[in-house]
Design an enzyme around this catalytic site. Structure first.
Site, mmCIF file in Angstrom:
data_model
loop_
_atom_site.group_PDB
_atom_site.id
_atom_site.type_symbol
_atom_site.label_atom_id
_atom_site.label_comp_id
_atom_site.label_asym_id
_atom_site.label_seq_id
_atom_site.Cartn_x
_atom_site.Cartn_y
_atom_site.Cartn_z
ATOM 1 N N ASP A 194 -10.203 -0.833 -7.480
ATOM 2 C CA ASP A 194 -10.289 -0.001 -6.460
ATOM 3 C C ASP A 194 -10.422 1.534 -6.927
ATOM 4 O O ASP A 194 -10.259 1.846 -8.136
ATOM 5 C CB ASP A 194 -9.167 -0.217 -5.481
ATOM 6 C CG ASP A 194 -8.930 1.037 -4.671
ATOM 7 O OD1 ASP A 194 -9.702 1.446 -3.913
ATOM 8 O OD2 ASP A 194 -7.648 1.663 -4.570
ATOM 9 N N ASP A 203 -9.950 5.164 -5.089
ATOM 10 C CA ASP A 203 -8.741 6.270 -4.705
ATOM 11 C C ASP A 203 -7.538 5.418 -4.675
ATOM 12 O O ASP A 203 -7.110 4.687 -4.117
ATOM 13 C CB ASP A 203 -9.205 6.699 -3.185
ATOM 14 C CG ASP A 203 -10.410 7.581 -3.087
ATOM 15 O OD1 ASP A 203 -10.441 8.542 -3.385
ATOM 16 O OD2 ASP A 203 -11.383 7.041 -3.341
ATOM 17 N N ASP A 212 -4.288 -0.018 -4.625
ATOM 18 C CA ASP A 212 -3.048 0.376 -4.279
ATOM 19 C C ASP A 212 -2.839 0.046 -2.850
ATOM 20 O O ASP A 212 -1.752 0.369 -2.365
ATOM 21 C CB ASP A 212 -3.165 1.770 -4.748
ATOM 22 C CG ASP A 212 -4.046 2.599 -3.924
ATOM 23 O OD1 ASP A 212 -5.354 2.247 -3.937
ATOM 24 O OD2 ASP A 212 -3.640 3.607 -2.792
HETATM 25 MG MG LIG Z 1 -7.010 2.810 -2.979
#
Ligand SMILES: [Mg+2]
Length: 257
Positions: free
Chosen positions: A24, A26, A200
């Protein structure tokens, strides 16, 4: 598979030459900025990612909610295998079909513009079909933004809401990061490897579940109680440290040197 207790999550193992890495962007490689345009990779990250991609035989892909052209801007001059828009755009595998943008989407966009006028700091990110509504700069508007999206999603046939960190996104119902991982894992150089997914946010749970189901590893960045991730890294700095260490020989995998 049941969610893993946060207390039981440990650092991910050292990667070996049989792994495929899905990252991932961001909140995993990039710290959040007030608006999506203001992000930048930390100094020195690009050579590490380049080296790791070489060590993994090219089996390193970005899996992001951003469109591919934005990923290419952030990671320039690298053009990595990637899933953009949660997998609606795929480089390295056939793209997933998306529902056509509709009049209902225009109605939602217009309503979101009015809401943003009432709540300065709400950012409407138009991704060409998909819309992401951000409230990082206007935290007090979060409930209003979510309520607006929920009020409209029933009219948007073929779409679902993807909640995230200070964002809610309208995405095609048949697209998610888990399906993106599955699609890439059917292609060289990913096929036959052990998938390792690092992310995240809630949208990354699809990736975690897909990696786990394929006998791979899932790594949650930050802390969350309701995650299916097996391993844990505390923040983006720890992710970059872990990536860098993986460009060095591990304790048990001499062939990887
Ligand atoms: Mg993310």
């Amino acid at each position: 598979m049941a969610a893993v207790s946060p207390q039981r999550r440990v650092m991910p193992p050292h990667l070996d030459a049989g792994c495929a890495l899905f990252l991932d962007v961001d909140g995993t490689l990039l710290d959040f900025a007030p608006t999506p345009d203001e992000v930048a990779l930390p100094e020195g990250a690009l050579p590490v990612i380049t080296r790791l991609s070489e060590l993994l035989g090219g089996a390193l892909a970005l899996v992001s909610g951003r469109p591919l052209h934005e990923l290419d801007r952030v990671f320039a001059p690298l053009q990595l295998p990637a899933a953009g828009l949660h997998g609606q755009e795929l480089r390295g595998a056939p793209a997933m079909a998306a529902a056509a943008p509709s009049q209902a989407m225009q109605t939602l966009r217009a309503a979101a513009v009015r809401l943003a006028q009432q709540h300065p700091g709400v950012v409407i990110e138009d991704k060409g079909g998909n819309i992401a509504l951000h409230w990082r700069k206007a935290p007090e508007a979060g409930a209003h933004v979510t309520a607006l999206a929920q009020a409209h999603i029933g009219q948007l046939a073929g779409y679902r809401l993807q909640p995230g960190d200070h964002v809610v996104e309208v995405v095609p119902a048949n697209v998610d990061k888990g399906r993106a991982v599955q699609a890439l894992m059917r292609q060289a150089p990913f096929a036959g490897r052990r998938p390792v997914f690092v992310g995240d946010d809630l949208t990354d749970e699809y990736g975690f579940t897909a990696a786990n189901a394929l006998g791979g590893w899932s790594v949650l960045v930050g802390q969350r109680t309701n995650s299916h991730a097996i391993y844990h890294l505390p923040d983006t700095g720890a992710v970059h440290d872990w990536l860098r260490r993986n460009t060095e020989p591990g304790p048990t995998n001499t062939e990887y040197a």
